[in-house]
Scaffold this active site. Sequence first.
Site, PDB file in Angstrom:
ATOM      1  N   GLU A  60      -5.530   4.026   5.687  1.00 13.46           N
ATOM      2  CA  GLU A  60      -5.535   4.003   4.403  1.00 13.46           C
ATOM      3  C   GLU A  60      -5.604   5.216   3.507  1.00 13.46           C
ATOM      4  O   GLU A  60      -4.966   5.727   2.707  1.00 13.46           O
ATOM      5  CB  GLU A  60      -6.045   2.937   3.655  1.00 13.46           C
ATOM      6  CG  GLU A  60      -5.241   1.320   3.865  1.00 13.46           C
ATOM      7  CD  GLU A  60      -5.793   0.448   2.664  1.00 13.46           C
ATOM      8  OE1 GLU A  60      -6.103   0.886   1.859  1.00 13.46           O
ATOM      9  OE2 GLU A  60      -5.611  -0.693   3.002  1.00 13.46           O
ATOM     10  N   SER A  81     -11.386  -0.136   2.619  1.00 18.30           N
ATOM     11  CA  SER A  81     -10.663  -0.555   3.764  1.00 18.30           C
ATOM     12  C   SER A  81      -9.946   0.875   4.183  1.00 18.30           C
ATOM     13  O   SER A  81      -9.354   1.338   3.727  1.00 18.30           O
ATOM     14  CB  SER A  81      -9.494  -1.503   3.469  1.00 18.30           C
ATOM     15  OG  SER A  81     -10.079  -2.665   2.703  1.00 18.30           O
ATOM     16  N   ARG A  83       0.948  -1.233   0.101  1.00 24.57           N
ATOM     17  CA  ARG A  83      -0.027   0.134   0.119  1.00 24.57           C
ATOM     18  C   ARG A  83       0.903   1.187  -0.131  1.00 24.57           C
ATOM     19  O   ARG A  83       0.637   2.195   0.618  1.00 24.57           O
ATOM     20  CB  ARG A  83      -1.104  -0.052   1.120  1.00 24.57           C
ATOM     21  CG  ARG A  83      -1.843  -1.156   1.349  1.00 24.57           C
ATOM     22  CD  ARG A  83      -2.863  -1.226  -0.059  1.00 24.57           C
ATOM     23  NE  ARG A  83      -3.693  -2.288  -0.003  1.00 24.57           N
ATOM     24  CZ  ARG A  83      -3.601  -3.571  -0.383  1.00 24.57           C
ATOM     25  NH1 ARG A  83      -2.331  -3.680  -1.068  1.00 24.57           N
ATOM     26  NH2 ARG A  83      -4.120  -4.483  -0.371  1.00 24.57           N
TER      27      ARG A  83
END
Length: 336
Positions: free
Chosen positions: A332, A236, A165
């Site tokens: 995130e 998410s 990520r």
Amino acid sequence: MHEILTDYPLDDCNSFGFSARSRLAVLVRSEEDLRSALTDPRLKHLPRRLIGGGSNIVLSSDFDGVTLLMRIAGRRLVQENSDHWLVEAAAGEIWHDFVRWTLAEGYPGLENLALIPGTVGASPVQNIGAYGIELADRFDTLRAFDTETGSFVAFGREDCAFAYRDSVFKHHPGRYVVTSVRFRLPRPWQPVLTYPDIAATFNAAAAVRPEAVFDEVVAVRGRKLPDPAVIGNAGSFFQNPIVPATLHDALKADYPKLGGYLQPDGRIKLSAAWLVEQSGFKGVRLGHVGVYDKHALILVNHGGGSAAEITALAGEIKAGVRAKFGVQLVEEPVFV
């Protein structure tokens, strides 16, 4: 030439559906729109930011500057040979629509990444991933505008410094604006069925078609994740934490059901959703926002929510997980 819009509403430009406005906005429909907007003397001294699909941001307030809204469209097959298809998509393309197009055209390889919200331009920034594949696994090159030099540049895989990520673009926010991305899709195609949720549907002895994998990924995500058009969310909300093996072993002794995925460096990736749920937050509501009752990793706006409420809820969750497991969660979405 770009058009400057005033007092632009951003409610439909962020998947949480938070109300916010931008003093000025530019719809970027071409590379020339982008270049001219970034060099426009009327805009040069104003704060600026870029929004693609708005699926990975939390809008905190009105913006007293110029918002560039990425809308460049286009997708094509660049090259085909015996070992790969090379396909390209413009940054403003909706990611899921692009994945669906690749399958319809006969270029499989991205099906495990179906239904991930957002645009193609944002996909390498986050190094999106799901069900055994990361974008880095299928990446070839990208084209971006360097706001410091005023020129377009190309990035190869190593240049992007992909990690979980993460990418180089996260570490230089605002400098590079991605305008197109190319993907190298290996052939002959082989299904990636490493995740039990997906593999359980298929008979190991039977031939698997890429369209079937795509359909199953869409079905699984649809059962677990809320549609942003119905319930505002940014997908998410926390990254899956990666911890030392010693910490994982210690936690496993106390919590035998704790899973984990071994990483190349010997560390273990934990399920953030499991940690949040075991800390008692699944289904919890705080004002107008809450934790989705079907998936503990999704924070939702039930209507009328704000960034302040999401921030407060995220803070409570992080504190709760840290107190119970000694693990620090990281968000995130980007707060803007």
